[in-house]
Design a protein around this motif. Sequence first.
Motif, PDB file in Angstrom:
ATOM      1  N   GLY A 105       0.824  -1.209   0.000  1.00 32.15           N
ATOM      2  CA  GLY A 105       0.000   0.000   0.000  1.00 32.15           C
ATOM      3  C   GLY A 105       0.856   1.257   0.000  1.00 32.15           C
ATOM      4  O   GLY A 105       0.562   2.229  -0.711  1.00 32.15           O
ATOM      5  N   ASP A 106       1.919   1.248   0.777  1.00 33.77           N
ATOM      6  CA  ASP A 106       2.819   2.414   0.801  1.00 33.77           C
ATOM      7  C   ASP A 106       3.440   2.629  -0.578  1.00 33.77           C
ATOM      8  O   ASP A 106       3.597   3.769  -1.030  1.00 33.77           O
ATOM      9  CB  ASP A 106       3.925   2.199   1.838  1.00 33.77           C
ATOM     10  N   ARG A 124      -5.091   0.860   2.026  1.00 35.02           N
ATOM     11  CA  ARG A 124      -4.076   0.482   3.008  1.00 35.02           C
ATOM     12  C   ARG A 124      -4.652   0.565   4.420  1.00 35.02           C
ATOM     13  O   ARG A 124      -4.400  -0.307   5.264  1.00 35.02           O
ATOM     14  CB  ARG A 124      -2.854   1.403   2.898  1.00 35.02           C
ATOM     15  N   ALA A 125      -5.420   1.608   4.681  1.00 35.18           N
ATOM     16  CA  ALA A 125      -6.033   1.733   6.013  1.00 35.18           C
ATOM     17  C   ALA A 125      -7.014   0.583   6.256  1.00 35.18           C
ATOM     18  O   ALA A 125      -7.102   0.047   7.372  1.00 35.18           O
ATOM     19  CB  ALA A 125      -6.744   3.080   6.140  1.00 35.18           C
ATOM     20  N   ARG A 155      -8.803   3.656  12.198  1.00 34.34           N
ATOM     21  CA  ARG A 155      -7.766   4.560  11.704  1.00 34.34           C
ATOM     22  C   ARG A 155      -8.437   5.819  11.180  1.00 34.34           C
ATOM     23  O   ARG A 155      -9.518   5.753  10.592  1.00 34.34           O
ATOM     24  CB  ARG A 155      -6.979   3.927  10.547  1.00 34.34           C
ATOM     25  N   VAL A 156      -7.783   6.949  11.397  1.00 36.56           N
ATOM     26  CA  VAL A 156      -8.231   8.189  10.777  1.00 36.56           C
ATOM     27  C   VAL A 156      -7.279   8.492   9.622  1.00 36.56           C
ATOM     28  O   VAL A 156      -6.061   8.521   9.806  1.00 36.56           O
ATOM     29  CB  VAL A 156      -8.214   9.353  11.785  1.00 36.56           C
ATOM     30  N   LEU A 189     -13.004   1.800   9.902  1.00 39.60           N
ATOM     31  CA  LEU A 189     -13.329   1.031  11.114  1.00 39.60           C
ATOM     32  C   LEU A 189     -13.694  -0.404  10.758  1.00 39.60           C
ATOM     33  O   LEU A 189     -14.548  -0.654   9.907  1.00 39.60           O
ATOM     34  CB  LEU A 189     -14.514   1.703  11.822  1.00 39.60           C
ATOM     35  N   ALA A 190     -13.024  -1.337  11.438  1.00 42.57           N
ATOM     36  CA  ALA A 190     -13.360  -2.762  11.278  1.00 42.57           C
ATOM     37  C   ALA A 190     -14.340  -3.136  12.377  1.00 42.57           C
ATOM     38  O   ALA A 190     -14.061  -2.909  13.554  1.00 42.57           O
ATOM     39  CB  ALA A 190     -12.106  -3.612  11.384  1.00 42.57           C
ATOM     40  N   PRO A 191     -15.488  -3.698  12.015  1.00 35.56           N
ATOM     41  CA  PRO A 191     -16.453  -4.066  13.052  1.00 35.56           C
ATOM     42  C   PRO A 191     -15.899  -5.174  13.944  1.00 35.56           C
ATOM     43  O   PRO A 191     -15.129  -6.018  13.469  1.00 35.56           O
ATOM     44  CB  PRO A 191     -17.681  -4.531  12.270  1.00 35.56           C
ATOM     45  N   PRO A 192     -16.272  -5.167  15.228  1.00 37.13           N
ATOM     46  CA  PRO A 192     -15.659  -6.115  16.168  1.00 37.13           C
ATOM     47  C   PRO A 192     -15.896  -7.580  15.807  1.00 37.13           C
ATOM     48  O   PRO A 192     -15.028  -8.412  16.017  1.00 37.13           O
ATOM     49  CB  PRO A 192     -16.301  -5.764  17.510  1.00 37.13           C
ATOM     50  N   GLY A 193     -17.019  -7.903  15.230  1.00 35.16           N
ATOM     51  CA  GLY A 193     -17.300  -9.311  14.945  1.00 35.16           C
ATOM     52  C   GLY A 193     -16.900  -9.746  13.551  1.00 35.16           C
ATOM     53  O   GLY A 193     -17.300 -10.808  13.090  1.00 35.16           O
ATOM     54  N   GLY A 194     -16.103  -8.941  12.857  1.00 36.19           N
ATOM     55  CA  GLY A 194     -15.772  -9.231  11.465  1.00 36.19           C
ATOM     56  C   GLY A 194     -16.756  -8.546  10.539  1.00 36.19           C
ATOM     57  O   GLY A 194     -17.593  -7.752  10.984  1.00 36.19           O
TER      58      GLY A 194
END
Lengths: 254, 295
Positions: A105-106, A124-125, A155-156, A189-194
């Motif tokens: 990604g970088d 990438r985020a 991540r922001v 944002l990744a949800p906690p349960g996938g």
Amino acid sequence: MSHLALRRVMIRLLHDPAFAAALHDDPPRALAGIALDADERGWLLAEPPAAWRTDPARPARVRAALAEEYPATLALDASRAETFFASTVFHAAVQARGSLALAFGDHLAGSDDPRLRVLARLERAIAEVRRAGRPRAAVSSVPERARWTLAPSARVVRVPLGGVALLAAVRAVAPLPPLGSADEPVLVLAPPGGGDVTLEPLAPALAALLERAARGADEAELVAEARRLGADPGEDAEIVAGLVADGLLVAAGC
Amino acid sequence: MCFADRVTRLPHLGLGVSTEYGAGDAPRALDVLALRDAHPAYARFLEIGVETAKGLDRHAEAWVARGLPTTYHYLDVNLDEPEDFDDAWLADVCAVAARMRPAWLCGDAGMWHLGRRERGHMLLLPPILTRDAADAMADGIVRLREATGLEVLPENPPGQVYLGDLHLLDFFARVVERADTGMLLDCAHLAIYQRLRGHDPLTGLDGFPRERIVELHVAGGSERRHDGFAWVDDDHSPAVLADTWGIVEAVVPTARELRAVVFECERNPMGDCLAGFARLHALLAAAAPGLGAGT
């Protein structure tokens, strides 16, 4: 632990023919900055160059695996991916036990095309928050003087205005919107349960508060930052408490 | 309890076969349960290659569901990297092992992934053959044994490049002595190494502690050449190289703690593999009767 450093050099040689050629053309320059002793350097040089090329399809296989996390970026232009294994970010990631997907990604984000840069940074985020791992077990109590930080699942990212719309358009194979000149802070944002990672444009003050938290801060510092960003007395602490309750802020080290 | 005592508790598994996630679904691949039904003496146990991120496939699940013997072959740990032993991975290993109830853990003691466990990072490389690498690997073996309560047998990995100042067998002798454990000697991988280094197939075996050899792997390989560089591809074909047979035949009669032999041929049709199984079965019956090679 120089055996680990030596093995990482082997990995680089297996992926980057230019590095393998450089090793034999100018060993001190190729191995500059790597903690290897004279014997270890000698072992590398004693190997025939062809030994590093017995699986010439390896770079393409690895690149195909990494590409799965950058579908939008590569849909717009896949050419930059071809140079990944010769890039400094690839070599640095291997030598530092980093993530190839994030290094990829970088590398893509180093494009001259501003649209590719935006897409690569957003994807990438997404890749980064997917690696947040399993949610931590709820802590029964947080130390009174705990320091808070942004959750690994969040991540922001600051991209030019229209960046999220651009990503959506590429995904939908729709006409591409223009990018603005102003910043657009985005919460990834990744949800906690996938499940699917979400992207949400943020109000500037909230983005700044989360970015402050990402550097690590205790509660008093975050409340003061919220106040500085425009919150009323009382409301400042409520905002911080709300971010903790939502799981966006987590106690550092807990 | 030292290894010499612990090894007495390990079961004699005999001749077995291996698999890993998805291998049984490859075109014309070996059906391990069909082999067991048709030739039970050739498939007395199943060595299951496990990546915890994938778990067990339907073939392995079916074998386990029948309560048949297994060993757990890890495919996702760099034993010489302390960072690799994170709590989540160890918990996953214990969970899979609890379902499989393997006789022991084993697997290539090299590098399974570059850096962290991630997409695109898988890459099997041999260890650097030095004393400090051997000591780091031994520490990892002890750690895994203590975390799982199971014996952990390092295996010599394949490769096209081996770096270091120790002979492969001297390296693993140091590993197993320091970790006080047994060894899974892969005869095909050893043959690959000996040929790359220009050695006779049996070079170094005289100094290796054969009483620590608990398991053997036997597999076919293909001779290849790339830009003048000759090497052997460890492709698990049924065509076992003469060098490999030479090692097997030298080791079996002298490895007094040998418990298991795997013929690795998981992606080949059963009919192509039977000659190899038959030769191994005959060898074990003649030279290692305690292994229970009878039908």
